[in-house]
Design a protein around this motif. Structure first.
Motif, PDB file in Angstrom:
ATOM      1  N   ALA A   1      -7.615  -1.901   1.212  1.00 50.92           N
ATOM      2  CA  ALA A   1      -8.595  -2.016   1.798  1.00 50.92           C
ATOM      3  C   ALA A   1      -9.304  -2.906   2.093  1.00 50.92           C
ATOM      4  O   ALA A   1      -9.072  -2.910   3.692  1.00 50.92           O
ATOM      5  N   ASP A   2     -10.143  -3.363   1.360  1.00 48.80           N
ATOM      6  CA  ASP A   2     -10.728  -4.578   1.000  1.00 48.80           C
ATOM      7  C   ASP A   2     -10.307  -5.450   2.017  1.00 48.80           C
ATOM      8  O   ASP A   2     -10.527  -6.059   3.037  1.00 48.80           O
TER       9      ASP A   2
ATOM     10  N   THR B   1      -6.089   3.406  -8.068  1.00 50.64           N
ATOM     11  CA  THR B   1      -7.449   3.802  -6.806  1.00 50.64           C
ATOM     12  C   THR B   1      -7.784   1.918  -6.495  1.00 50.64           C
ATOM     13  O   THR B   1      -7.862   1.950  -5.422  1.00 50.64           O
ATOM     14  N   ASP B   2      -8.423   1.636  -8.155  1.00 51.14           N
ATOM     15  CA  ASP B   2      -8.653   0.373  -7.769  1.00 51.14           C
ATOM     16  C   ASP B   2      -8.366  -1.057  -7.112  1.00 51.14           C
ATOM     17  O   ASP B   2      -8.712  -1.165  -6.070  1.00 51.14           O
ATOM     18  N   GLN B   3      -6.869  -1.368  -7.232  1.00 48.78           N
ATOM     19  CA  GLN B   3      -5.998  -1.792  -6.274  1.00 48.78           C
ATOM     20  C   GLN B   3      -6.195  -1.590  -4.874  1.00 48.78           C
ATOM     21  O   GLN B   3      -5.615  -2.335  -4.216  1.00 48.78           O
TER      22      GLN B   3
ATOM     23  N   ASP C   1      -6.115   6.663 -17.017  1.00 47.44           N
ATOM     24  CA  ASP C   1      -6.371   4.553 -16.558  1.00 47.44           C
ATOM     25  C   ASP C   1      -5.235   5.096 -15.564  1.00 47.44           C
ATOM     26  O   ASP C   1      -6.072   3.867 -14.874  1.00 47.44           O
ATOM     27  N   GLN C   2      -4.093   5.297 -15.757  1.00 44.31           N
ATOM     28  CA  GLN C   2      -3.139   4.483 -14.644  1.00 44.31           C
ATOM     29  C   GLN C   2      -3.776   4.785 -13.122  1.00 44.31           C
ATOM     30  O   GLN C   2      -3.982   3.722 -11.960  1.00 44.31           O
TER      31      GLN C   2
ATOM     32  N   LEU D   1       0.796  -1.545   0.205  1.00 44.68           N
ATOM     33  CA  LEU D   1       0.338   0.264  -0.107  1.00 44.68           C
ATOM     34  C   LEU D   1       0.720   1.367  -0.162  1.00 44.68           C
ATOM     35  O   LEU D   1       0.616   1.923  -0.504  1.00 44.68           O
ATOM     36  N   ARG D   2       2.069   1.393   0.943  1.00 47.94           N
ATOM     37  CA  ARG D   2       2.622   2.274   0.932  1.00 47.94           C
ATOM     38  C   ARG D   2       3.287   2.909  -0.408  1.00 47.94           C
ATOM     39  O   ARG D   2       3.810   3.720  -1.403  1.00 47.94           O
ATOM     40  N   MET D   3       3.920   1.228  -1.215  1.00 44.72           N
ATOM     41  CA  MET D   3       4.374   1.539  -2.435  1.00 44.72           C
ATOM     42  C   MET D   3       3.623   2.036  -3.652  1.00 44.72           C
ATOM     43  O   MET D   3       3.695   2.997  -4.015  1.00 44.72           O
TER      44      MET D   3
END
Length: 141
Positions: free
Chosen positions: A101-102, A94-96, A88-89, A41-43
């Motif tokens: 987060a889920d 953001t989706d990742q 798009d990237q 997540l940090r990366m």
């Protein structure tokens, strides 16, 4: 209470202790996974920051190109396409981040459940230990 019953309770206590150890190992593994996901997540966050900086730089370039629009219309179209690709990237990142987060939420829920189980088992161990003490005291008398 007989010696056999005392042995059975001691065996049960050992089994519960082994289960506690196994659950503690699982908890450690989940904690390690959580750390790894936090690092990821940090990366991703760092990548998002870098991309945001790139977007800012691109926006500045777009402002300069707008002033020279008549002479540089082709360059402006290329820069706009690059912005679309970066957007798009960003959407993919953001989706990742949302998926991670889920996953973190699910792992947190699992950790909570394991913690509750460990607490219940600790309570059972305490009760069994108290029973063993009472039996030992009765045997002494």
């Amino acid at each position: 209470m007989s010696t056999d019953q005392l042995r059975m309770m001691t065996d049960q206590l050992r089994m519960l202790t082994d289960q506690l150890r196994m659950m503690a190992d699982q908890l450690r593994m989940m904690t390690d996974q959580l750390r790894m996901m936090t690092d990821q997540l940090r990366m991703l966050t760092d990548q998002l920051r870098m991309m945001a900086d790139q977007l800012r730089m691109m926006t500045d370039q777009l402002r300069m190109l707008t002033d020279q629009l008549r002479m540089m219309a082709d360059q402006l179209r290329m820069m706009t396409e690059q912005l679309r690709m970066m957007t798009d990237q960003l959407r993919m990142l953001t989706d990742q981040l949302r998926m991670m987060a889920d996953q973190l939420r699910m792992m947190t829920d699992q950790l909570r459940m394991l913690t509750d189980q460990l607490r219940m088992m600790a309570d059972q161990l305490r009760m069994m230990t108290d029973q063993l003490r009472m039996m030992t005291d009765q045997l002494r008398i």
